[in-house]
Design a protein around this motif. Structure first.
Motif, short mmCIF file in Angstrom:
data_model
loop_
_atom_site.label_atom_id
_atom_site.label_comp_id
_atom_site.label_asym_id
_atom_site.label_seq_id
_atom_site.Cartn_x
_atom_site.Cartn_y
_atom_site.Cartn_z
N ASP A 48 1.03 -1.12 -0.05
CA ASP A 48 -0.03 0.01 -0.05
C ASP A 48 0.87 1.30 -0.07
OD1 ASP A 48 -3.13 0.58 0.73
OD2 ASP A 48 -1.61 2.18 1.21
N ALA A 49 0.43 2.22 -0.76
CA ALA A 49 1.12 3.46 -0.94
C ALA A 49 1.32 4.28 0.52
CB ALA A 49 0.79 4.31 -2.08
N GLN A 63 8.26 2.15 -1.02
CA GLN A 63 8.30 0.73 -1.14
C GLN A 63 6.92 -0.06 -1.20
OE1 GLN A 63 9.03 2.60 1.39
NE2 GLN A 63 8.59 1.95 3.52
N GLY A 64 5.89 0.59 -0.90
CA GLY A 64 4.55 0.25 -1.04
C GLY A 64 3.84 0.61 -2.02
N LYS A 65 4.11 1.63 -2.79
CA LYS A 65 3.21 2.17 -4.00
C LYS A 65 3.46 1.23 -5.30
CE LYS A 65 2.48 6.25 -6.94
NZ LYS A 65 0.97 6.14 -6.70
N VAL A 66 2.45 0.64 -5.59
CA VAL A 66 2.58 -0.15 -6.72
C VAL A 66 2.47 0.67 -8.25
CG1 VAL A 66 1.39 -1.96 -8.25
CG2 VAL A 66 1.55 -2.19 -5.68
N GLU A 67 3.64 0.77 -9.02
CA GLU A 67 3.31 1.48 -10.14
C GLU A 67 2.97 0.71 -11.56
OE1 GLU A 67 4.15 4.54 -10.71
OE2 GLU A 67 5.70 5.22 -9.02
N SER A 68 2.81 -0.56 -11.36
CA SER A 68 2.44 -1.65 -12.14
C SER A 68 2.46 -2.78 -12.13
CB SER A 68 3.56 -1.37 -13.72
OG SER A 68 4.79 -1.89 -13.54
N ARG A 93 5.18 -4.12 -9.52
CA ARG A 93 6.46 -3.43 -9.08
C ARG A 93 6.22 -2.10 -8.40
NH1 ARG A 93 7.77 -3.00 -14.12
NH2 ARG A 93 9.65 -4.50 -14.34
N THR A 94 6.89 -1.98 -7.46
CA THR A 94 6.57 -0.70 -6.64
C THR A 94 7.71 0.50 -7.01
OG1 THR A 94 8.20 -1.81 -5.07
CG2 THR A 94 5.93 -1.80 -4.57
N ALA A 95 7.29 1.83 -6.57
CA ALA A 95 8.04 2.82 -7.08
C ALA A 95 9.46 2.96 -6.68
CB ALA A 95 7.38 4.03 -6.18
N ASP A 96 9.92 2.01 -5.75
CA ASP A 96 11.37 2.08 -5.52
C ASP A 96 12.16 0.86 -6.50
OD1 ASP A 96 10.41 -0.62 -4.61
OD2 ASP A 96 11.05 -0.39 -2.28
#
Length: 434
Positions: A34-35, A182-187, A201-204
Motif C-alpha cells: 500500500d502506498a 516501497q509500498g506504492k505499486v506502479e504497475s 513493481r513498486t515505486a522503489d
C-alpha cells in the motif's frame, strides 16, 4: 504453487479483510502493498463509523438483487455480531430511512416493502423527534417522510475494526509493506506473452513476485488494470461536527438518521465527541483525459467543496438547527469505485492468469467487509456459492455503453453527479490541495 506466496495490492478495508481471512485459513507468505502508512488517511475505512444493517434471510426464490444483498449482508452481519474480532465494533442502535423528494421517498417505500423487520412510519416532525432523546432533533423536518427500524441496524466503528483486522493479520504472519516508495505499486508485472500476472513493481523499483496476485486497491485499482469501464471512481463528502463532553453525553445511543436525498449522521464517537455528517448525493467524479479518453481519477483532499458544506448545513437546519452554524472540526472527500449494477466484482481474471480482482465496493464496501475476505478466499479455493459467483463475475459486457453520469439510484444534490473540475470554492479545513 511455488513458494512465492500471495500478493495483495491495497491495504485498506478490503485488502485487510482479504489478508486476515487468508491468514486465518492457513495461507502462508501473504504480502500486502500500500502506498500509505497504515492506516491510510485516504482509505474509506479509516473513518469514525459506517452504517450497518441486518438483512432478510436469503431465499432460493429471491430475485438476484435481493439474493445478492441478503446473502452478503448476512455473511457480514454474522461476523459483526458473533466474530470475536468484529463484535466489539458493532452498535445496534437502530436506523431511520427517510426522504424529502417524491422519487427519493419512492425509494424508501421500496425499502420498506422489502423489509421483513418491523418498521414504524414517520410522517411528522414530532414523530421524527420521538426517535431520539428530547433536545436532539429540534428541526422542523420540512417534507421529510420515512421509516424507523428500531433494532437490527446501527453502525460500526470503522477505524477500530480496520486496525483490528490489520493487527490480527500481522499476528498471523501477514507482511505489510507500506509507504510512498516501497509500498506504492506502479504497475503489475506480466509475463512476456502478457497472459499472466507475476506480481507487481513498486515505486522503489522492487519486483514483488507472487503465485497469485489480488488487486484490491479500491478506486485506485482502475489505474493499474483495464477494467473495460466496469469501474467508476466516485467520491462523497463528509465532515465532523464537534460536541462538548456534556453534549456528547446526551447524544449517545442514537439511531442512525439517513435522509436519502439529504444526508446522514451517526452518534458521536466516545474519544473526540464528534458527529460524522455526510451529505447525500449521487457523487463527484474527477474527469481527466488519459490516453485519449476521459476517466475519473481519485485524489486525496482534507477539504470539501463549499457547495457540499452548504448541503450539510441545510441538513442540520432541517434536523438539528442548534448546530447549523457550528464550525466543522474535520472534512474530507472519500472515494469508492462503482460497478454498473453496484454489485461487487470479485473474480479470477479471465485473460490474465494468477490475477484475482476484488473491487467495486459501490458505496457498500465497509459494512460488508467481513464477508469480502471470505468471498476472495473462496474464489482462490474454487468454492464460492454458485449464484454469488455468477453475480460477482468479471462482466465487461455490462459496461459497453456505460453512461459515466448515471446516478445509479442515488438522490440528493439536484439528482445529478458532479465533477470536481467544476468546483471553484473549497472549505478551509485542513487544506492540502491536489
Amino acid at each position: 504453487m511455488t513458494d512465492k506466496g500471495i500478493l495483495i495490492i491495497g491495504g485498506g478495508t478490503w485488502g485487510c479483510s482479504v489478508a486476515l481471512e487468508l491468514a486465518r485459513r492457513g495461507f502462508g507468505k501473504v504480502k500486502v502493498l500500500d502506498a500509505s502508512p497504515f492506516p491510510s488517511p485516504i482509505a474509506a475505512g479509516n473513518d469514525l463509523n459506517k452504517i450497518a444493517e441486518e438483512s432478510n434471510e436469503p431465499r432460493d426464490d429471491d430475485v438476484n438483487d435481493d439474493y445478492f444483498w441478503n446473502k452478503i449482508n448476512q455473511m457480514a452481519m454474522h461476523a459483526w455480531k458473533h466474530d470475536s474480532l468484529f463484535k466489539p465494533f458493532y452498535h445496534p442502535t437502530g436506523f431511520i430511512m427517510a426522504a424529502c423528494g417524491d422519487d427519493a421517498y419512492e425509494h424508501c417505500l421500496k425499502y420498506a416493502k422489502g423489509e421483513h423487520a418491523k418498521l414504524s412510519p414517520l410522517q411528522t416532525a414530532e414523530e421524527f423527534r420521538s426517535t431520539m432523546p428530547k433536545g436532539v432533533l429540534t428541526g422542523s423536518f420540512p417534507g421529510w417522510r420515512g421509516f424507523w427500524k428500531d433494532g437490527g441496524a446501527g453502525w460500526v466503528f470503522a477505524r477500530g475494526a480496520l486496525k483490528a483486522m490489520h493487527a490480527e493479520a500481522v499476528e498471523l504472519g501477514v507482511e505489510f509493506v507500506c509507504g510512498p516508495s516501497q509500498g506504492k505499486v506502479e504497475s503489475l508485472l506480466c509475463s512476456a506473452a502478457n497472459d499472466a500476472v507475476l506480481g507487481a513493481r513498486t515505486a522503489d523499483g522492487q519486483k514483488h513476485l507472487a503465485d497469485r496476485t489480488i488487486l484490491a486497491a479500491g478506486a485506485n485499482s482502475d489505474l493499474l488494470l483495464d477494467f473495460r469501464k466496469q469501474l467508476r471512481p466516485t467520491a462523497w463528502t463528509l465532515a465532523h461536527l464537534p460536541l462538548s463532553a456534556a453534549e456528547a453525553e446526551v447524544y449517545q445511543k442514537l439511531p442512525v438518521l439517513y435522509g436519502v436525498d439529504r444526508g446522514f449522521f451517526i452518534e458521536p464517537d466516545q474519544e473526540k465527541h464528534e458527529i460524522k455528517l455526510v451529505d447525500e448525493h449521487p457523487g463527484y467524479l474527477h474527469m481527466v483525459p488519459i490516453d485519449g479518453r476521459l476517466r475519473s481519477v481519485p485524489f486525496a483532499r482534507e477539504q470539501i467543496p463549499k457547495e457540499a458544506e452548504a448541503r450539510m448545513r441545510r441538513f442540520l437546519r432541517e434536523t438539528m438547527p442548534q448546530f447549523e452554524d457550528r464550525e466543522f472540526s474535520f472534512a474530507r472527500i472519500c472515494w469508492d469505485a462503482d460497478t454498473v449494477d453496484r454489485k461487487f466484482l470479485i473474480d479470477v481474471h479471465p485473460e490474465l492468469a494468477n490475477l484475482v480482482v476484488a473491487v467495486g465496493g459501490s458505496g457498500n464496501g465497509f459494512m460488508t467487509s467481513p464477508a469480502i475476505g471470505v468471498l476472495v478466499a473462496d474464489t482462490l479455493q474454487g468454492k464460492m456459492d454458485a449464484r454469488l459467483k455468477r453475480m460477482l463475475r468479471w462482466r465487461p459486457e455490462s459496461a459497453e455503453d456505460r453512461d459515466w453520469w448515471d446516478t445509479q439510484d442515488r438522490f440528493g444534490a439536484e439528482g445529478r453527479l458532479m465533477d470536481f473540475q467544476n468546483v471553484q470554492d473549497w472549505t478551509e479545513i485542513g487544506a492540502t490541495g491536489y
